[in-house]
Design a protein around this motif. Structure first.
Motif, PDB file in Angstrom:
ATOM      1  N   ILE A  96      -1.034  10.377  -9.123  1.00 19.83           N
ATOM      2  CA  ILE A  96       0.025  11.318  -9.057  1.00 19.83           C
ATOM      3  C   ILE A  96       0.660  11.356 -10.247  1.00 19.83           C
ATOM      4  O   ILE A  96       1.702  10.647 -10.438  1.00 19.83           O
ATOM      5  N   GLU A  97       0.560  12.327 -11.052  1.00 17.70           N
ATOM      6  CA  GLU A  97       1.236  12.261 -12.232  1.00 17.70           C
ATOM      7  C   GLU A  97       1.418  13.853 -13.198  1.00 17.70           C
ATOM      8  O   GLU A  97       0.424  14.416 -12.937  1.00 17.70           O
ATOM      9  N   ASP A  98       2.710  14.307 -13.482  1.00 14.45           N
ATOM     10  CA  ASP A  98       2.621  15.819 -13.739  1.00 14.45           C
ATOM     11  C   ASP A  98       2.341  15.765 -15.229  1.00 14.45           C
ATOM     12  O   ASP A  98       1.969  16.798 -15.695  1.00 14.45           O
ATOM     13  N   ASP A  99       2.174  14.801 -16.136  1.00 10.88           N
ATOM     14  CA  ASP A  99       2.016  14.754 -17.518  1.00 10.88           C
ATOM     15  C   ASP A  99       0.639  14.442 -17.526  1.00 10.88           C
ATOM     16  O   ASP A  99       0.075  13.626 -17.361  1.00 10.88           O
ATOM     17  N   ASP A 103       3.895   8.674 -10.445  1.00 18.13           N
ATOM     18  CA  ASP A 103       5.040   8.736 -11.269  1.00 18.13           C
ATOM     19  C   ASP A 103       6.299   8.854 -10.312  1.00 18.13           C
ATOM     20  O   ASP A 103       6.284   9.403  -9.419  1.00 18.13           O
ATOM     21  N   ILE A 104       7.199   8.551 -10.829  1.00 15.55           N
ATOM     22  CA  ILE A 104       8.497   8.913 -10.038  1.00 15.55           C
ATOM     23  C   ILE A 104       9.143  10.224 -10.505  1.00 15.55           C
ATOM     24  O   ILE A 104       9.460  11.117  -9.455  1.00 15.55           O
ATOM     25  N   GLU A 105       9.386  10.458 -11.746  1.00 17.44           N
ATOM     26  CA  GLU A 105      10.078  11.794 -12.180  1.00 17.44           C
ATOM     27  C   GLU A 105       8.739  12.896 -12.276  1.00 17.44           C
ATOM     28  O   GLU A 105       8.143  13.016 -13.227  1.00 17.44           O
ATOM     29  N   MET A 106       8.889  13.881 -11.347  1.00 22.62           N
ATOM     30  CA  MET A 106       7.847  14.966 -11.045  1.00 22.62           C
ATOM     31  C   MET A 106       8.818  16.207 -10.630  1.00 22.62           C
ATOM     32  O   MET A 106       9.698  15.834  -9.873  1.00 22.62           O
ATOM     33  N   GLY A 125      -1.086  16.698  -9.688  1.00 22.61           N
ATOM     34  CA  GLY A 125      -0.103  17.141 -10.816  1.00 22.61           C
ATOM     35  C   GLY A 125       1.372  16.865 -10.217  1.00 22.61           C
ATOM     36  O   GLY A 125       2.341  16.832 -11.149  1.00 22.61           O
ATOM     37  N   ASP A 126       1.719  16.668  -8.912  1.00 25.78           N
ATOM     38  CA  ASP A 126       3.001  16.488  -8.154  1.00 25.78           C
ATOM     39  C   ASP A 126       2.943  15.949  -7.018  1.00 25.78           C
ATOM     40  O   ASP A 126       1.733  15.684  -6.368  1.00 25.78           O
ATOM     41  N   GLY A 127       4.085  15.458  -6.384  1.00 25.86           N
ATOM     42  CA  GLY A 127       4.010  15.141  -5.163  1.00 25.86           C
ATOM     43  C   GLY A 127       3.330  15.937  -3.849  1.00 25.86           C
ATOM     44  O   GLY A 127       2.811  15.511  -3.063  1.00 25.86           O
ATOM     45  N   GLU A 128       3.704  17.226  -4.242  1.00 27.56           N
ATOM     46  CA  GLU A 128       3.047  18.070  -3.304  1.00 27.56           C
ATOM     47  C   GLU A 128       1.722  18.052  -3.301  1.00 27.56           C
ATOM     48  O   GLU A 128       0.906  18.301  -2.158  1.00 27.56           O
ATOM     49  N   GLU A 129       1.157  18.252  -4.365  1.00 25.61           N
ATOM     50  CA  GLU A 129      -0.466  18.168  -4.518  1.00 25.61           C
ATOM     51  C   GLU A 129      -0.736  16.699  -4.099  1.00 25.61           C
ATOM     52  O   GLU A 129      -1.818  16.679  -3.613  1.00 25.61           O
ATOM     53  N   GLY A 130      -0.085  15.787  -4.233  1.00 24.97           N
ATOM     54  CA  GLY A 130      -0.198  14.600  -3.716  1.00 24.97           C
ATOM     55  C   GLY A 130      -0.526  14.472  -2.382  1.00 24.97           C
ATOM     56  O   GLY A 130      -1.566  13.955  -1.692  1.00 24.97           O
ATOM     57  N   LEU A 131       0.312  14.968  -1.532  1.00 25.00           N
ATOM     58  CA  LEU A 131       0.369  14.901  -0.071  1.00 25.00           C
ATOM     59  C   LEU A 131      -0.724  15.894   0.432  1.00 25.00           C
ATOM     60  O   LEU A 131      -1.481  15.336   1.314  1.00 25.00           O
ATOM     61  N   LYS A 132      -1.124  16.925  -0.336  1.00 25.96           N
ATOM     62  CA  LYS A 132      -2.351  17.674  -0.088  1.00 25.96           C
ATOM     63  C   LYS A 132      -3.549  16.888  -0.015  1.00 25.96           C
ATOM     64  O   LYS A 132      -4.738  16.890   0.719  1.00 25.96           O
ATOM     65  N   ALA A 133      -3.604  16.242  -1.249  1.00 29.68           N
ATOM     66  CA  ALA A 133      -4.803  15.219  -1.549  1.00 29.68           C
ATOM     67  C   ALA A 133      -4.954  14.199  -0.437  1.00 29.68           C
ATOM     68  O   ALA A 133      -6.080  13.820  -0.165  1.00 29.68           O
ATOM     69  N   CYS A 134      -4.077  13.720   0.022  1.00 27.11           N
ATOM     70  CA  CYS A 134      -3.916  12.585   1.190  1.00 27.11           C
ATOM     71  C   CYS A 134      -4.217  13.393   2.331  1.00 27.11           C
ATOM     72  O   CYS A 134      -5.121  12.449   3.179  1.00 27.11           O
TER      73      CYS A 134
END
Length: 134
Positions: free
Chosen positions: A13-16, A59-62, A39-48
């Protein structure tokens, strides 16, 4: 000899896009067979939700959802299996307040950017050497 990472599904999970590509490439070099991206935390949750990963590099900063908000959301779930997914933060942050907040939220490890194969392998091997909750 079997591949030590055989069957391990990793979510990055990384926006860059460039940094995400470097992480994916490093994981491929180390031999991880399944690498998914968000690409960010929201997409990461959906992927999970779509398929639980065995390991998350985040990444932390997204924006709009940063890594700590993602971590907190994942750790709040009712499912023990989901709460126990190891999360490694990839970050340029080493400020003590950010580190303390991430540790309090349940992060498993940090890798300070720039990412190197050695740092990644050392952190991942340490995580998978720990006894896992059943």
């Amino acid at each position: 000899m079997t591949d030590p990472y055989d069957g391990i599904d990793v979510l990055v999970i990384e926006d860059d896009e460039f940094q995400r590509g470097l992480s994916v490439q490093a994981l491929q070099v180390l031999g991880f067979p399944v690498i998914r991206e968000a690409g960010d935390g929201e997409e990461g949750l959906k992927a999970c939700v779509a398929k639980l990963p065995d390991l998350i590099l985040c990444d932390i900063e997204m924006e709009p959802m940063d890594g700590i908000a993602f971590l907190k959301a994942l750790r709040r779930t009712k499912s023990n299996v989901v709460r126990e997914i190891p999360i490694v933060f990839l970050t340029s942050h080493n400020e003590s307040e950010t580190v303390r907040e991430a540790i309090a939220a349940g992060v498993d490890a940090f890798i300070i950017k720039p990412l190197t194969l050695k740092k990644l392998k050392d952190r991942v091997d340490a995580i998978f050497a720990r006894p896992r909750a059943l």
